[in-house]
Design a protein around this motif. Structure first.
Motif, PDB file in Angstrom:
ATOM      1  N   THR A  62       0.833  -1.199   0.000  1.00 20.21           N
ATOM      2  CA  THR A  62       0.000   0.000   0.000  1.00 20.21           C
ATOM      3  C   THR A  62       0.871   1.253   0.000  1.00 20.21           C
ATOM      4  O   THR A  62       1.773   1.398   0.823  1.00 20.21           O
ATOM      5  CB  THR A  62      -0.925   0.009   1.230  1.00 20.21           C
ATOM      6  OG1 THR A  62      -1.820  -1.097   1.151  1.00 20.21           O
ATOM      7  CG2 THR A  62      -1.733   1.304   1.303  1.00 20.21           C
ATOM      8  N   GLY A  63       0.614   2.148  -0.929  1.00 23.30           N
ATOM      9  CA  GLY A  63       1.375   3.390  -1.030  1.00 23.30           C
ATOM     10  C   GLY A  63       2.606   3.314  -1.905  1.00 23.30           C
ATOM     11  O   GLY A  63       3.253   4.328  -2.163  1.00 23.30           O
ATOM     12  N   SER A  64       2.943   2.111  -2.378  1.00 20.91           N
ATOM     13  CA  SER A  64       4.113   1.960  -3.250  1.00 20.91           C
ATOM     14  C   SER A  64       3.721   2.139  -4.709  1.00 20.91           C
ATOM     15  O   SER A  64       2.634   1.751  -5.126  1.00 20.91           O
ATOM     16  CB  SER A  64       4.765   0.586  -3.058  1.00 20.91           C
ATOM     17  OG  SER A  64       5.410   0.504  -1.802  1.00 20.91           O
ATOM     18  N   GLN A  65       4.623   2.735  -5.469  1.00 18.83           N
ATOM     19  CA  GLN A  65       4.394   2.918  -6.900  1.00 18.83           C
ATOM     20  C   GLN A  65       5.000   1.782  -7.729  1.00 18.83           C
ATOM     21  O   GLN A  65       4.672   1.629  -8.901  1.00 18.83           O
ATOM     22  CB  GLN A  65       4.983   4.255  -7.363  1.00 18.83           C
ATOM     23  CG  GLN A  65       4.199   5.473  -6.900  1.00 18.83           C
ATOM     24  CD  GLN A  65       4.378   5.760  -5.423  1.00 18.83           C
ATOM     25  OE1 GLN A  65       5.508   5.855  -4.931  1.00 18.83           O
ATOM     26  NE2 GLN A  65       3.281   5.892  -4.700  1.00 18.83           N
ATOM     27  N   ALA A  66       5.889   1.011  -7.125  1.00 17.12           N
ATOM     28  CA  ALA A  66       6.491  -0.135  -7.795  1.00 17.12           C
ATOM     29  C   ALA A  66       6.805  -1.200  -6.757  1.00 17.12           C
ATOM     30  O   ALA A  66       7.110  -0.886  -5.603  1.00 17.12           O
ATOM     31  CB  ALA A  66       7.755   0.261  -8.546  1.00 17.12           C
ATOM     32  N   VAL A  67       6.721  -2.457  -7.180  1.00 18.55           N
ATOM     33  CA  VAL A  67       7.009  -3.582  -6.301  1.00 18.55           C
ATOM     34  C   VAL A  67       8.056  -4.458  -6.975  1.00 18.55           C
ATOM     35  O   VAL A  67       7.947  -4.766  -8.168  1.00 18.55           O
ATOM     36  CB  VAL A  67       5.733  -4.390  -6.009  1.00 18.55           C
ATOM     37  CG1 VAL A  67       6.057  -5.653  -5.227  1.00 18.55           C
ATOM     38  CG2 VAL A  67       4.720  -3.528  -5.249  1.00 18.55           C
ATOM     39  N   GLU A  96      -5.723  -5.690  -6.727  1.00 21.66           N
ATOM     40  CA  GLU A  96      -6.769  -5.103  -5.887  1.00 21.66           C
ATOM     41  C   GLU A  96      -6.471  -3.652  -5.537  1.00 21.66           C
ATOM     42  O   GLU A  96      -7.390  -2.842  -5.390  1.00 21.66           O
ATOM     43  CB  GLU A  96      -6.951  -5.934  -4.619  1.00 21.66           C
ATOM     44  CG  GLU A  96      -7.542  -7.314  -4.885  1.00 21.66           C
ATOM     45  CD  GLU A  96      -7.855  -8.076  -3.616  1.00 21.66           C
ATOM     46  OE1 GLU A  96      -7.662  -7.519  -2.511  1.00 21.66           O
ATOM     47  OE2 GLU A  96      -8.303  -9.239  -3.728  1.00 21.66           O
ATOM     48  N   LEU A  97      -5.185  -3.301  -5.429  1.00 22.72           N
ATOM     49  CA  LEU A  97      -4.803  -1.945  -5.040  1.00 22.72           C
ATOM     50  C   LEU A  97      -4.480  -1.055  -6.227  1.00 22.72           C
ATOM     51  O   LEU A  97      -4.173   0.125  -6.056  1.00 22.72           O
ATOM     52  CB  LEU A  97      -3.611  -2.001  -4.077  1.00 22.72           C
ATOM     53  CG  LEU A  97      -3.896  -2.681  -2.735  1.00 22.72           C
ATOM     54  CD1 LEU A  97      -2.600  -2.887  -1.957  1.00 22.72           C
ATOM     55  CD2 LEU A  97      -4.888  -1.865  -1.910  1.00 22.72           C
ATOM     56  N   GLY A  98      -4.512  -1.621  -7.434  1.00 23.95           N
ATOM     57  CA  GLY A  98      -4.262  -0.821  -8.626  1.00 23.95           C
ATOM     58  C   GLY A  98      -2.818  -0.416  -8.819  1.00 23.95           C
ATOM     59  O   GLY A  98      -2.523   0.603  -9.456  1.00 23.95           O
ATOM     60  N   ILE A  99      -1.889  -1.207  -8.292  1.00 23.91           N
ATOM     61  CA  ILE A  99      -0.459  -0.935  -8.460  1.00 23.91           C
ATOM     62  C   ILE A  99       0.000  -1.670  -9.719  1.00 23.91           C
ATOM     63  O   ILE A  99      -0.175  -2.880  -9.836  1.00 23.91           O
ATOM     64  CB  ILE A  99       0.344  -1.399  -7.237  1.00 23.91           C
ATOM     65  CG1 ILE A  99      -0.143  -0.672  -5.987  1.00 23.91           C
ATOM     66  CG2 ILE A  99       1.845  -1.163  -7.448  1.00 23.91           C
ATOM     67  CD1 ILE A  99       0.387  -1.252  -4.693  1.00 23.91           C
TER      68      ILE A  99
END
Length: 212
Positions: A62-67, A96-99
């Protein structure tokens, strides 16, 4: 910019974390055992969790722009099954989080449509499958999970022996049978190239092989 790194306590994962911090990223490291992660920094947040815990994984991304995933098989069946499960849970969380951006490690045990197959490569895969069946199966399984996902994924398929050599920023990237690869790849170079993909569109939804 915030990144989440899975497999952050491994040898390659620690390189990813250290280099990401040196670039000024906010880093969330998801680890099973925080004691194995020797990096400390004001911009580093460590989350202890298991790969089968979807809620914890959601919280970590949550809150990350890349994983980024530096997860890799160990040759132990139970552990290798957890990696496949974990990659699946990460992909569910991203969806689910749209990342969108996901960069993960694989190996050339997982074939790619751009590869030109040969007897040499088939023999290599056969040897790996017989010598470490759980690792082979995990790699093939989670690579396919990533390919089927809707995110902007990049799979970096390790084509050579990993080493602890210094960072040179000199890598060969391409496909089996089309490009020549060296026998070794430093973890530092691998981590550097993973981080380079965050803002690059060159290999989105592609799975190139990589060596020094």
């Amino acid at each position: 910019m915030q990144l989440t790194v899975f497999g952050a306590s491994g040898k390659t994962g620690q390189q990813v974390v250290q280099q990401a911090l040196s670039r000024g990223y906010q880093v969330v490291a998801y680890v099973r055992d925080p004691a194995k992660l020797s990096v400390t920094d004001a911009n580093l947040k460590i989350i202890q969790g298991q790969l089968n815990d979807l809620d914890m994984i959601k919280g970590a991304v949550t809150g990350s722009q890349a994983v980024l995933s530096a997860l890799g098989p160990t040759g132990k069946e139970a552990s290798d099954q957890q990696i496949s499960l974990g990659i699946g849970n990460i992909l569910i969380a991203l969806d689910e989080l749209g990342i969108k951006r996901f960069i993960a490690l694989s190996t050339t045990s997982a074939q790619d449509p751009y590869d030109i197959d040969s007897i040499k490569f088939r023999l290599r895969r056969t040897m790996i499958r017989k010598g470490s069946p759980s690792s082979y199966e995990a790699i093939v399984e989670y690579t396919e999970l990533v390919r089927q996902s809707e995110c902007d994924w990049t799979l970096l398929r390790i084509a050579s022996l990993l080493t602890n050599a210094s960072l040179t920023r000199n890598v060969q990237v391409g496909y089996l049978g089309r490009d020549k690869f060296k026998a070794k790849l430093s973890r530092a170079n691998l981590a550097w190239f993973m981080l380079e993909q965050i803002d690059s569109t060159e290999f989105i939804r592609q799975a190139p092989a990589i060596s020094n």
